[in-house]
Design a protein around this motif. Structure first.
Motif, PDB file in Angstrom:
ATOM      1  N   LEU A  41       0.900  -1.266  -0.028  1.00  0.00           N
ATOM      2  CA  LEU A  41       0.025  -0.154  -0.249  1.00  0.00           C
ATOM      3  C   LEU A  41       0.803   1.299   0.219  1.00  0.00           C
ATOM      4  CD1 LEU A  41      -2.724  -1.149   2.543  1.00  0.00           C
ATOM      5  CD2 LEU A  41      -3.321  -0.440   0.031  1.00  0.00           C
ATOM      6  N   GLU A  45       1.823   4.926  -6.636  1.00  0.00           N
ATOM      7  CA  GLU A  45       0.617   4.965  -7.362  1.00  0.00           C
ATOM      8  C   GLU A  45      -0.460   4.765  -6.631  1.00  0.00           C
ATOM      9  OE1 GLU A  45       1.948   0.815  -7.822  1.00  0.00           O
ATOM     10  OE2 GLU A  45       3.107   2.525  -7.667  1.00  0.00           O
ATOM     11  N   ILE A  46      -0.337   4.565  -5.123  1.00  0.00           N
ATOM     12  CA  ILE A  46      -1.452   4.162  -4.231  1.00  0.00           C
ATOM     13  C   ILE A  46      -1.682   5.535  -3.270  1.00  0.00           C
ATOM     14  CG2 ILE A  46      -2.366   2.651  -2.409  1.00  0.00           C
ATOM     15  CD1 ILE A  46      -1.067   0.386  -3.977  1.00  0.00           C
ATOM     16  N   PHE A  48      -3.903   6.145   0.188  1.00  0.00           N
ATOM     17  CA  PHE A  48      -4.414   5.335   1.357  1.00  0.00           C
ATOM     18  C   PHE A  48      -4.906   6.347   2.392  1.00  0.00           C
ATOM     19  CE2 PHE A  48      -4.594   3.351   5.453  1.00  0.00           C
ATOM     20  CZ  PHE A  48      -5.260   2.233   5.139  1.00  0.00           C
ATOM     21  N   ALA A  62      -8.090   2.608  -0.185  1.00  0.00           N
ATOM     22  CA  ALA A  62      -7.096   3.324  -0.805  1.00  0.00           C
ATOM     23  C   ALA A  62      -7.633   3.258  -2.433  1.00  0.00           C
ATOM     24  CB  ALA A  62      -5.760   2.176  -0.953  1.00  0.00           C
ATOM     25  N   LYS A  64      -5.854   3.312  -6.340  1.00  0.00           N
ATOM     26  CA  LYS A  64      -4.481   2.978  -7.014  1.00  0.00           C
ATOM     27  C   LYS A  64      -4.825   3.370  -8.420  1.00  0.00           C
ATOM     28  CE  LYS A  64      -1.962  -0.976  -8.719  1.00  0.00           C
ATOM     29  NZ  LYS A  64      -1.622  -2.620  -8.638  1.00  0.00           N
ATOM     30  N   LYS A  74      -8.826  -0.170  -3.674  1.00  0.00           N
ATOM     31  CA  LYS A  74      -8.357  -1.251  -2.760  1.00  0.00           C
ATOM     32  C   LYS A  74      -8.156  -1.144  -1.264  1.00  0.00           C
ATOM     33  CE  LYS A  74      -5.379  -3.736  -4.505  1.00  0.00           C
ATOM     34  NZ  LYS A  74      -5.874  -5.024  -5.039  1.00  0.00           N
TER      35      LYS A  74
END
Length: 156
Positions: A41, A45-46, A48, A62, A64, A74
């Protein structure tokens, strides 16, 4: 409810994500678990988010970036003591709005096909997600369900 970008360093966030991974392992065979651990995580590119009610962690999720026009949800998880209190819906609305703000045209997700995942599938369907074929690097899997939502950005 306070939704904030989280750096994934807090122990309570790590505990909730651990609960999430244990739940996935309980309901899905290992080859069908697509949940990310803490390190997964933390990729650039993520994004959260953690969700707080006063000083109590009540959920997380999250977004992405798959490419400049497609995002994936996610790690959606609500604390067991806050189930059915609107946490997931509020966070999902937040993620959808952020995806639109980024100019994504589509937002997709993978979840389990088993009964334990029915509440999640109902929530996603209530927010306009429709069942679809596997996207990105996913493949057909009887233990997975794929859903997507076409987005209209503020520029449209």
């Amino acid at each position: 409810m306070d939704i904030k970008i989280d750096d994934l360093t807090g122990s309570v966030v790590a505990e909730l994500l651990g609960e999430h991974l244990r739940s996935m392992a309980l309901h899905s065979p290992p080859e069908s678990i697509h949940a990310l651990n803490l390190e997964g995580l933390k990729k650039p590119e993520i994004t959260f988010w953690s969700v707080w009610e006063r000083d109590e962690l009540v959920g997380c999720g999250a977004l992405k970036e798959l490419d400049g026009q497609h995002g994936e949800i996610k790690s959606m998880r609500t604390s067991s003591s806050y189930l059915r209190k609107g946490v997931a819906k509020r966070l999902l609305e937040h993620i959808i709005e952020e995806a639109k703000r980024r100019g994504y045209r589509r937002l997709s997700l993978e979840t389990g096909s088993m009964d334990a995942f029915e509440p999640a599938k109902r929530l996603y369907a209530s927010m306009g997600f429709q069942f679809c074929r596997p996207f990105s690097d996913y493949i057909e899997d009887p233990h997975s369900v794929f859903m997507t939502k076409e987005l209209i950005s503020e520029q449209d």
